[in-house]
Structure formats: C-alpha cells, structure tokens
Design a protein around this motif. Structure first.
Motif, PDB file in Angstrom:
ATOM      1  N   ILE A  23       0.812  -1.220   0.000  1.00 39.23           N
ATOM      2  CA  ILE A  23       0.000   0.000   0.000  1.00 39.23           C
ATOM      3  C   ILE A  23       0.847   1.272   0.000  1.00 39.23           C
ATOM      4  CG2 ILE A  23      -2.010  -1.068   1.066  1.00 39.23           C
ATOM      5  CD1 ILE A  23      -1.103   0.063   3.757  1.00 39.23           C
ATOM      6  N   ARG A  24       2.120   1.164   0.364  1.00 43.42           N
ATOM      7  CA  ARG A  24       2.993   2.346   0.348  1.00 43.42           C
ATOM      8  C   ARG A  24       4.437   1.883   0.246  1.00 43.42           C
ATOM      9  NH1 ARG A  24       1.100   4.672   4.566  1.00 43.42           N
ATOM     10  NH2 ARG A  24      -0.340   6.042   3.465  1.00 43.42           N
ATOM     11  N   VAL A  32       6.099  -2.098  -5.995  1.00 47.65           N
ATOM     12  CA  VAL A  32       5.447  -0.801  -5.900  1.00 47.65           C
ATOM     13  C   VAL A  32       4.045  -0.995  -5.333  1.00 47.65           C
ATOM     14  CG1 VAL A  32       6.761   0.146  -7.818  1.00 47.65           C
ATOM     15  CG2 VAL A  32       4.573  -0.995  -8.266  1.00 47.65           C
ATOM     16  N   PRO A  33       3.416   0.090  -4.849  1.00 50.08           N
ATOM     17  CA  PRO A  33       2.041  -0.037  -4.359  1.00 50.08           C
ATOM     18  C   PRO A  33       1.117  -0.683  -5.390  1.00 50.08           C
ATOM     19  CG  PRO A  33       2.936   2.067  -3.713  1.00 50.08           C
ATOM     20  CD  PRO A  33       3.953   1.446  -4.630  1.00 50.08           C
ATOM     21  N   GLY A  34       0.276  -1.592  -4.905  1.00 47.85           N
ATOM     22  CA  GLY A  34      -0.636  -2.325  -5.780  1.00 47.85           C
ATOM     23  C   GLY A  34      -0.189  -3.744  -6.053  1.00 47.85           C
ATOM     24  N   VAL A  49       5.081  -9.808  -3.635  1.00 51.57           N
ATOM     25  CA  VAL A  49       5.262  -8.458  -3.093  1.00 51.57           C
ATOM     26  C   VAL A  49       6.742  -8.089  -3.083  1.00 51.57           C
ATOM     27  CG1 VAL A  49       3.156  -8.388  -1.722  1.00 51.57           C
ATOM     28  CG2 VAL A  49       5.246  -9.359  -0.720  1.00 51.57           C
ATOM     29  N   GLY A  50       7.549  -8.839  -3.841  1.00 53.82           N
ATOM     30  CA  GLY A  50       8.945  -8.435  -3.989  1.00 53.82           C
ATOM     31  C   GLY A  50       9.966  -9.530  -3.834  1.00 53.82           C
ATOM     32  N   GLY A  51       9.559 -10.699  -3.326  1.00 53.55           N
ATOM     33  CA  GLY A  51      10.511 -11.788  -3.163  1.00 53.55           C
ATOM     34  C   GLY A  51      11.457 -11.564  -1.997  1.00 53.55           C
ATOM     35  N   GLY A  52      12.373 -12.494  -1.821  1.00 50.79           N
ATOM     36  CA  GLY A  52      13.404 -12.367  -0.811  1.00 50.79           C
ATOM     37  C   GLY A  52      12.865 -12.325   0.606  1.00 50.79           C
ATOM     38  N   ALA A  53      13.591 -11.567   1.462  1.00 54.46           N
ATOM     39  CA  ALA A  53      13.272 -11.533   2.888  1.00 54.46           C
ATOM     40  C   ALA A  53      11.922 -10.908   3.164  1.00 54.46           C
ATOM     41  CB  ALA A  53      14.370 -10.785   3.645  1.00 54.46           C
ATOM     42  N   VAL A  54      11.544  -9.873   2.416  1.00 54.46           N
ATOM     43  CA  VAL A  54      10.266  -9.215   2.676  1.00 54.46           C
ATOM     44  C   VAL A  54       9.108 -10.155   2.366  1.00 54.46           C
ATOM     45  CG1 VAL A  54      10.119  -8.114   0.385  1.00 54.46           C
ATOM     46  CG2 VAL A  54       8.896  -7.135   2.334  1.00 54.46           C
ATOM     47  N   GLU A  55       9.217 -10.906   1.285  1.00 54.08           N
ATOM     48  CA  GLU A  55       8.136 -11.826   0.948  1.00 54.08           C
ATOM     49  C   GLU A  55       8.077 -12.986   1.948  1.00 54.08           C
ATOM     50  OE1 GLU A  55       6.874 -14.158  -3.076  1.00 54.08           O
ATOM     51  OE2 GLU A  55       6.944 -11.966  -3.017  1.00 54.08           O
ATOM     52  N   HIS A  56       9.221 -13.448   2.409  1.00 57.50           N
ATOM     53  CA  HIS A  56       9.254 -14.494   3.426  1.00 57.50           C
ATOM     54  C   HIS A  56       8.554 -14.040   4.703  1.00 57.50           C
ATOM     55  CE1 HIS A  56      10.677 -17.929   5.714  1.00 57.50           C
ATOM     56  NE2 HIS A  56      11.129 -17.100   6.640  1.00 57.50           N
TER      57      HIS A  56
END
Length: 276
Positions: A23-24, A32-34, A49-56
C-alpha cells in the motif's frame, strides 16, 4: 491482477485465503504499491510483493492470519529490519478473506421462513430445498435460490462445499434421515437437525443399522441452536442463527453480562428491589 482474480475464485469456491497488498513504498523497493500476493487455503501462493526476505516475512504473517483471521498493516525498513540492500521502506496490508457461507435449508416450513428474513443480513446466502411448490415459492423466499426436490435428489445441483451450512428441518422424519445420511458424508462446515434428542438418536440408530457405521458427526449439531428458551418459529430462528454466529467467531456464547462483570452481578444479587 492475477492474485486478485485468484482470490475471487477461491471465495467463489467457498474457501478462505489471505491477500497481501503493498500500500505504500519509499526509496528503493522490490515492488510498488498495488503489488499483491495471495496465500490460498492449500498453502500455495499466487503473485509477489517483492521476493526475498520481505516476501518471506509476509508469508509468515499470512500463514498466521489464515488461522486466526483479521487484518493488519506490516511496515518494514528493508535494510534495518530485513537486512536487504534495497534500503527503502514498504507497508503491506494483509487480510484474511472469507467466503460468504451458503445456508442450505432442507424444508420450507415456518422456521425456514423465519430464518430467511435473517440470513441475508448476517452475511449468508440462502438455498431452500423442498419439493412442495406451494411452500417453496418466490413469494415466501424472495431472496433465496429454490430447489424443488427432495434432499437426496438435490445433491448434484447443490455441489456441497466445505463452507456450507446445512439445516435439516423438513416435514417428514424420513426426509430428515435422508438429508443427514447424505450430507454428513460430504463436505460441510455445519449440519443442524431440528428436533428432539430422542428423534436424533432414533435417526442415528437407523442409519447405523442400515450402513453398519455412522458418518462423522464432528460438525453435526442436534438438537440445533443455542439454549435461549425459544418457542415460536421466530425465536427458534434467532436461536439457530445465533449458533451460526457463535461458531463463525469461535465463541461458546455465554451471557455477555457474565463475562468480566462481577461488580454488576454482585449489585444485582444484593439488590432488594427490581428498580430504583
């Protein structure tokens, strides 16, 4: 869009899922948002939502929400919180999405008619199964799908799902028995049987004698409804609908007054007058 379309397909199939949406974002981020990531009830996922650590990290949160329900906003400093070289910040909204449960009522009598006025406002869809056209008609059930047949004959058309709520309230014990035997063996979230304990035991005894075993009764409720002292069809309908609400929220439904309100209960117990 693929994750969103798959989420809608999951809900149409009567299944729950968890959807994560960026969302931001600020600075350098992998999405990116969306951007969306869907976790399905079977554990598989669609989108990213981006892969890697954030998606985990998001996947871990979504697995929790798949069990507990609810929604939350996750905020990550990608470098500080996750050790990612991007260096930006992301906010991800994660929510569990619930299918709109279908209530299928076998029988078009007084209790069914009273329930039909409640279920829509409680977030359920309604299907009435009864071969009596003079009762199972549009005038009595204007917002319901109506199937003019006996319970067994409606099986293929109903195509039961895991989120279905079945209520057995026909005018004939034979049909009640038929509905319980057929639908307790298939997917469902709840089966309620209107009637006394004696009636329920007799039906179960006949099914066992005929088949040599009973279907799983883990989600069979008989007698049906909460103990409200209900007498009229309208009161019985409230009792039954209240049971559905309690089960949807995982509650045992005691009186609210009895929950964490000891001073108030003590005041009532020590009062000499009904009203002052």
């Amino acid at each position: 869009m693929l994750a969103l379309r798959e989420a809608l397909a999951q809900l149409d199939a009567g299944k729950r899922c968890v959807l994560a949406t960026v969302i931001r974002s600020g600075g350098s981020t992998p999405q990116v948002p969306g951007a969306r990531l869907l976790l399905k009830d079977d554990g598989s996922s669609v989108g990213t939502v981006g892969g890697g650590a954030v998606e985990h990290r998001v996947l871990e949160e979504r697995r929790t929400l798949l069990v507990t329900g609810g929604a939350r906003v996750l905020t990550y400093d990608l470098a500080h919180d996750l050790g990612m070289c991007c260096g930006g910040r992301m906010e991800v909204f994660v929510e569990r999405m619930e299918a709109r449960s279908r209530v299928v009522i076998f029988g078009a009598g007084h209790v069914s008619h009273a329930l039909s006025a409640l279920v829509g406002g409680l977030g359920f869809t309604l299907t009435i199964v009864d071969d009596r056209g003079e009762l199972n008609d549009e005038a009595r059930f204007p917002n319901a799908t109506r199937i003019l047949s006996e319970p067994r004959d409606a099986l293929a058309q109903l195509a039961p799902q895991e989120s279905d709520i079945f209520l057995i309230a026909t005018h004939d014990h034979r049909l009640d028995e038929e509905a319980l035997e057929v639908y307790a063996s298939g997917p469902h979230a709840y089966i309620g049987l209107v009637g006394s304990k004696r009636k329920t035991l007799r039906i179960l005894e006949r099914i066992r004698a005929r088949r040599g075993f009973l279907p799983s009764l883990d989600r069979v409720y008989a007698p049906v409804g909460l103990a409200l002292g209900a007498v009229s069809p309208e009161e019985i309908a409230v009792s039954i609908a209240s049971e559905w609400i309690a089960l949807r929220h995982g509650q045992t439904a005691p009186h609210l007054r009895a929950l964490g309100n000891a001073p108030f209960l003590s005041l009532i117990a020590g009062s000499d007058t009904a009203d002052e």
